[in-house]
Design an enzyme around this catalytic site. Sequence first.
Site, PDB file in Angstrom:
ATOM      1  N   SER A   1      73.514  95.464  34.240  1.00  0.00           N
ATOM      2  CA  SER A   1      72.118  95.988  33.954  1.00  0.00           C
ATOM      3  C   SER A   1      72.082  96.236  32.484  1.00  0.00           C
ATOM      4  O   SER A   1      72.495  95.804  31.327  1.00  0.00           O
ATOM      5  CB  SER A   1      71.677  97.072  34.912  1.00  0.00           C
ATOM      6  OG  SER A   1      70.233  97.214  34.840  1.00  0.00           O
TER       7      SER A   1
ATOM      8  N   GLU B   1      70.422  87.412  34.104  1.00  0.00           N
ATOM      9  CA  GLU B   1      69.441  87.916  35.072  1.00  0.00           C
ATOM     10  C   GLU B   1      68.790  89.333  34.666  1.00  0.00           C
ATOM     11  O   GLU B   1      69.009  89.370  33.676  1.00  0.00           O
ATOM     12  CB  GLU B   1      70.689  88.402  36.209  1.00  0.00           C
ATOM     13  CG  GLU B   1      71.631  89.281  35.800  1.00  0.00           C
ATOM     14  CD  GLU B   1      71.146  90.871  36.017  1.00  0.00           C
ATOM     15  OE1 GLU B   1      70.299  91.115  37.019  1.00  0.00           O
ATOM     16  OE2 GLU B   1      71.602  91.662  35.484  1.00  0.00           O
TER      17      GLU B   1
ATOM     18  N   HIS C   1      71.605  92.036  39.982  1.00  0.00           N
ATOM     19  CA  HIS C   1      70.652  93.028  41.010  1.00  0.00           C
ATOM     20  C   HIS C   1      70.382  92.614  42.385  1.00  0.00           C
ATOM     21  O   HIS C   1      69.863  93.629  43.038  1.00  0.00           O
ATOM     22  CB  HIS C   1      69.277  93.551  40.081  1.00  0.00           C
ATOM     23  CG  HIS C   1      69.590  94.166  38.968  1.00  0.00           C
ATOM     24  ND1 HIS C   1      69.509  93.534  37.576  1.00  0.00           N
ATOM     25  CD2 HIS C   1      69.492  95.379  38.523  1.00  0.00           C
ATOM     26  CE1 HIS C   1      69.640  94.345  36.493  1.00  0.00           C
ATOM     27  NE2 HIS C   1      69.637  95.587  37.335  1.00  0.00           N
TER      28      HIS C   1
END
Length: 307
Positions: free
Chosen positions: A116, A212, A277
């Site tokens: 992330s 992502e 995620h």
Amino acid sequence: MRELVRPSRLAPGARVAVVAPSGPVPEERLQAGLDVLRGWDLDPVVAPHVLDRHGEFTYLAGTDADRAADLQAAWCDPAVDAVLCARGGYGVQRMIDLLDWDAMRAAGPKVFVGFSDITVLHEAFAARLGLATLYGPMAAGIDFIKSTRAQDHLKATLFTPETVRTIASGGTPLVSGRARGVTLGGCLCLLAADLGTPYARPSARGGLLCLEDVGEETYRLDRYLTQLLRAGWLDGVRGVLLGSWQDCDPYAGVRALLVDRLGGLGVPVVEEFGFGHGDGALTIPFGVAAELDADSATLTLREPALR
């Protein structure tokens, strides 16, 4: 794109430092994650400011200086074998230029894990330290605490990396084909935000790019991808692996955008590769040579992720 230095694998009893370079960490989730690590016969140590909260900006885990100091101290501690991030959120971009990269380079290679917002650190570790890293679950992450698949894949990567040389995702090809290159990538919005910053990677040329994101509307994903395309950052990429798009718009629309923006690259593209995620996220090593087979949705590493 060159292969990067692979750190040594972990052994039982290894000391791992947990740091919080980005957002604030819930104490109960941290404790649950530490219990998992202890169950693996690791010796986790928590950096001093992991549970801090910034006095004014509550989306940050303490001050920029303290978050940077925690990471640098953990990395430069010769007794620490690996540095694991507690969670993502936001904040790495604020503290990354406070790190003493010469001191961190002198400390030598060790395992680094996160995803992330930690994308910015993966890019920096590649550019400034020449080090391969692991894009995987974080110590206080809900997925890490609750998902056996996420735990097992990370554990195997850390302790017996030769057993996960081939990562089989169960995904499907958006564009068929095979490609070889060096893995890189992370969270799409952070890769776009990193453009133009000191030591940012000039392009993904020669790479197998992993993308992502989370919680983004489709037009924002369009903006990020278009920015990378217009900047020439995707020129020469060898293949693309697409992970989770959790809490984004309905996937049919996201998928149409991915086809629109990436389909013209003329390289293999595979969707739903199972990292990021989403639930049960796989650990993807960055900085290693690999072969992508979009039709079988597999990534085969030329060498194990860790030595």
